[in-house]
Design an enzyme around this catalytic site. Structure first.
Site, PDB file in Angstrom:
ATOM      1  N   CYS A  86       0.699  -1.287  -0.054  1.00 42.02           N
ATOM      2  CA  CYS A  86       0.103  -0.090  -0.018  1.00 42.02           C
ATOM      3  C   CYS A  86       0.733   1.231   0.026  1.00 42.02           C
ATOM      4  CB  CYS A  86      -0.914   0.075   1.371  1.00 42.02           C
ATOM      5  SG  CYS A  86      -1.799   1.410   1.543  1.00 42.02           S
ATOM      6  N   HIS A 154      -2.267   6.954   4.743  1.00 40.45           N
ATOM      7  CA  HIS A 154      -1.326   5.924   4.928  1.00 40.45           C
ATOM      8  C   HIS A 154       0.160   6.409   4.584  1.00 40.45           C
ATOM      9  CE1 HIS A 154      -1.032   1.862   6.418  1.00 40.45           C
ATOM     10  NE2 HIS A 154      -0.296   1.443   5.198  1.00 40.45           N
TER      11      HIS A 154
END
Length: 476
Positions: A86, A154
């Protein structure tokens, strides 16, 4: 590419034509569509696999709205994330830089798994985007765009490294612990609590639609970054029921996962409908993409090999759609390899914004390719993942990957594993499933691609782990 999947997509394009997708490709459908800079909507899924949508051949997952987007836009069969997981993928998407430039190589700790089985000390990892990096939002702000980051960031938990510090005017994210509320908002809306049972995919869609509504009179950039379909696998019960008892499609068989995709697809439909309602569709470019391959224990990327966390095709090849009515040919399938670093220059060219000075940009604009012209001029695309990822149960042994790098040059792909220097060579034209390692049969091609990969690493200052791990205990 297997012939059955290819056939499914050809049928999809044929149906698109019969459905009357007849927007003129020769120019804008309305004069006002070119009188202002285009809006940009970028929908990023989390862990959605290459074949987890209908237009890529799935017969189990139902994605009518995403399929509509593909009919009305162009879709890619060889679009790659910048990394197999990710955070680094997102860093490259937002900056147009390969991972060694921004230093985000993996999620959190690069030394995953059992220390006794790690032969090398991995390269240290950044967990936040460098404040000096230029993001798409920062570049677009110079042209009067308002930007929103809705959903998963993130790239740093501190507000100093969050979306608002990186050029976004609006930010909505949550302290993620699952797909159902309650959860608390973060960065920078600290403290707002979700209702018990609120579904996160729905909430992010609501926030996205509200942003579009509120900014309809000015050019905007919406970065809608879903947490779906990342674990935990959770979905609304009424949607799960729809898939219970449905005939599986190979390894695609989990009704709860299917329901997660279904909810995301409904969200795409709400966004497209809002653009239609406001008369903004012709003025808006919509991207649909995923940050890395699907989660191996729950879905299947077949005929691709591997899944999330690997540099085999199943870990990095993603579904990609780009729709711009009147400017991009509808229903067109594009097989040219493209990379996550390409979005930054593509979006800036669409907006008529020059590339910023200072920070290097590794990607190339895809706009000429999307408008029927030539593709990128580069010889190859690259990956660098100097970290460990432990097994998720989808593979034998302790690792999804050990430290690794890769290059794709035309139809050839070379993977280099840093622990032992092992090289694997695949001809993706004839072997999309990476079943036949041709390294011994084609030593001259191995030498060529490895030299290119080493030269690229030198050019971007990519560190290769070489320090032995003192805790390593080889299995006897």
């Amino acid at each position: 590419m297997d012939s059955e999947a290819k056939l499914d997509r050809r049928e999809f394009v044929r149906i698109a034509g019969l459905a009357g997708v007849t927007m003129a490709f020769s120019g804008c459908s309305a004069r006002e569509a070119v009188s202002r800079k285009p809006n940009i909507v970028f929908i990023l899924m989390d862990d959605l696999g290459w074949r987890d949508v209908g237009f890529m051949g799935s017969r189990y997952y139902e994605t009518p709205n995403i399929d509509r987007l593909a009919r009305e836009g162009s879709f890619f069969t060889a679009a790659y994330a910048a990394a197999p997981n990710c955070a680094p993928s997102r860093g490259s998407l937002l900056t147009g830089q390969y991972t060694p430039r921004h230093g985000v190589y993996t999620v959190n700790n690069p030394a995953r798994g059992d220390a006794r089985l790690r032969k090398l000390i991995p390269i240290p990892n950044r967990t936040e985007l460098d404040p000096e990096a230029t993001t798409i939002a920062e570049a677009l702000s110079t042209a009067g765009y308002v930007s929103a980051s809705i959903g998963k960031w993130h790239l740093g938990d501190d507000p100093a490294s969050g979306p608002v510090s990186q050029g976004f005017d609006v930010s909505f994210d949550v302290s993620f612990g699952g797909h159902f509320g309650p959860w608390r908002t973060v960065l920078p809306l600290e403290g707002e609590t979700a209702a018990e049972g609120e579904y996160l995919t729905d909430r992010l869609t609501i926030e996205a639609v509200n942003f579009i509504e509120e900014n309809r009179h000015r050019p905007f950039f919406l970065y809608l970054s879903h947490y779906a379909v990342h674990t935990p696998i959770q979905a609304k019960a009424e949607t799960v029921t729809k898939y219970e008892g449905k005939e599986p499609d190979g390894g695609q068989r989990d009704p709860t996962y299917a329901a997660m995709i279904d909810s995301a697809d409904q969200g795409v439909g709400r966004i497209l409908n809002k653009l239609d309602e406001l008369g903004l569709s012709d003025q808006t470019v919509v991207f649909f993409f995923s940050d890395n391959g699907g989660f191996g224990p729950i879905t299947s990327m077949a005929p691709l090999r591997g899944s999330k966390g690997m540099l085999y095709e199943g870990g990095i090849r993603e579904p990609l759609v780009v729709r711009w009515p009147g400017r991009i040919e509808p229903g067109r399938e594009i097989d040219t390899p493209v990379h996550g670093v390409d979005f930054f220059p593509t979006i800036l060219e669409m907006a008529g914004v020059p590339l910023p000075n200072g920070n290097p940009v590794d990607g190339e604009s895809l706009l000429p390719l999307l408008q029927g012209g030539p593709g990128p001029t580069r010889d190859a695309i690259y990956w660098h993942f100097p970290a460990y990822l432990q097994s998720d149960g989808s593979v034998e042994g302790p690792w999804r990957t050990t430290p690794v790098g890769a290059i794709r040059k035309r139809d050839w792909k070379l993977i280099e594993f840093f622990e032992d220097g092992r090289l694997e060579l695949y001809d993706l034209r004839d072997d999309i499933g990476e079943e036949r390692n041709l390294a011994e049969e084609r030593p001259e091609k191995v030498t060529e691609l490895h030299a290119d990969l080493v030269a690229w690493r030198r050019g971007v200052d990519a560190p290769v782990p070489t320090e032995p791990n003192p805790e390593y205990r080889p299995i006897s």
